[in-house]
Design a protein around this motif. Sequence first.
Motif, short mmCIF file in Angstrom:
data_model
loop_
_atom_site.label_atom_id
_atom_site.label_comp_id
_atom_site.label_asym_id
_atom_site.label_seq_id
_atom_site.Cartn_x
_atom_site.Cartn_y
_atom_site.Cartn_z
N LEU A 49 0.82 -1.21 0.00
CA LEU A 49 0.00 0.00 0.00
C LEU A 49 0.86 1.26 0.00
N TYR A 50 1.99 1.21 0.69
CA TYR A 50 2.87 2.38 0.71
C TYR A 50 3.42 2.68 -0.69
N TYR A 51 3.85 1.63 -1.40
CA TYR A 51 4.40 1.84 -2.73
C TYR A 51 3.32 2.27 -3.73
N VAL A 52 2.09 1.82 -3.51
CA VAL A 52 1.01 2.18 -4.42
C VAL A 52 0.50 3.60 -4.17
N THR A 53 0.31 3.94 -2.89
CA THR A 53 -0.28 5.24 -2.54
C THR A 53 0.75 6.31 -2.19
N GLY A 54 1.93 5.89 -1.75
CA GLY A 54 2.94 6.85 -1.33
C GLY A 54 2.69 7.43 0.05
N LYS A 55 1.70 6.93 0.79
CA LYS A 55 1.38 7.45 2.12
C LYS A 55 2.27 6.77 3.17
N GLU A 56 3.01 7.58 3.91
CA GLU A 56 3.91 7.04 4.92
C GLU A 56 3.17 6.48 6.13
N SER A 57 1.88 6.81 6.25
CA SER A 57 1.11 6.30 7.38
C SER A 57 1.06 4.78 7.39
N PHE A 58 1.12 4.17 6.21
CA PHE A 58 1.11 2.71 6.15
C PHE A 58 2.39 2.10 6.71
N ASN A 63 -7.20 -1.29 8.07
CA ASN A 63 -6.04 -2.01 8.59
C ASN A 63 -6.41 -3.41 9.07
#
Length: 317
Positions: A133-142, A203
């Motif tokens: 999910l981080y690589y797809v969305t770029g959101k560091e929260s993941f 989550n």
Amino acid sequence: MESQPLQEPTATAPAAGEEAAGAPPAVVPGKEFTRTCKGLVVVLIGGYVLLQLLPSSLNYLAIIPSKTIPYVWTVFTAGYIEQVLPGAIGSSLGLLFCGKDIEPVWGRKEFLKFIILVNSICGVLAFCFAIGLYYVTGKESFLVTPLSGFHGCLAGFLVALKQLLPNLELPMCFFWKIKAKWMPFFVVCFSSIMAFIVPDSINFLPTLVSGMYVSWLYLRYFQRNPLTGLRGDPSDDFSFPSLFPAAMRPVTDPVANLFDRMLCARSRPSEVALPVSDPTKASRRRERAERVLEERLAGEHAADTEAPAHGHGTAED
């Protein structure tokens, strides 16, 4: 730690003719909470209390994708750590009520093995999903959101109840009950809807789905069934499409066929005893055996019909 023997309340007396046919005893719901489940409840409540006393321990017990390496052990410990009180209470109740039906049939050793296996694999898959999910969305929260909880194993328990007690009615709310065989599908649908309504609940969805998937694979192809003595459960009632309504068969059947092609040797233990592993050769052997049997029966029938005719002719002479 030794496996518990099957307790008497878990099986009913076989009907006439079933014992001779080797039919496994029927499973009935358990009546008492098991000692193992009570001990695991202490672990779950203890983990929650530990987080309240030492909040920093969450960094060393829960899966935080950005810290999982080098804290690799968190993929094994996260499944027993509940971060909120409702989660600790819900997981404890689910463990007690599901475990009282499952553990007496499987035994303590197999029950603990199932919990450790499902929780560990769910931890690995949750880590991989968060990284994806981080690589797809770029959101560091993941990468920094702590992931933990016993809900993956609870989802696996629902699959186990579908196998052992498919018609058991589980209470949902007020007077509404749902049969155990439909609970996995209901939980997936409900969790998917909640993921859109409450974004933070997404989550939990990967752990729930992976818990069901891993537990079904293990029970379908690998577990040695204590009721039948065979490895896996190849019955149609526990096939992959059986987890979903009949209307979804165009989607689920191809997936089920893929599983069978990859793991058919484990899902059909009765065929393992054949001295050849090639299904084509095995089929030809069965056809030859059937032809030999038909020829033998035809020969015996011809001999029986000729004998009275020959005896009648001798009497006339």
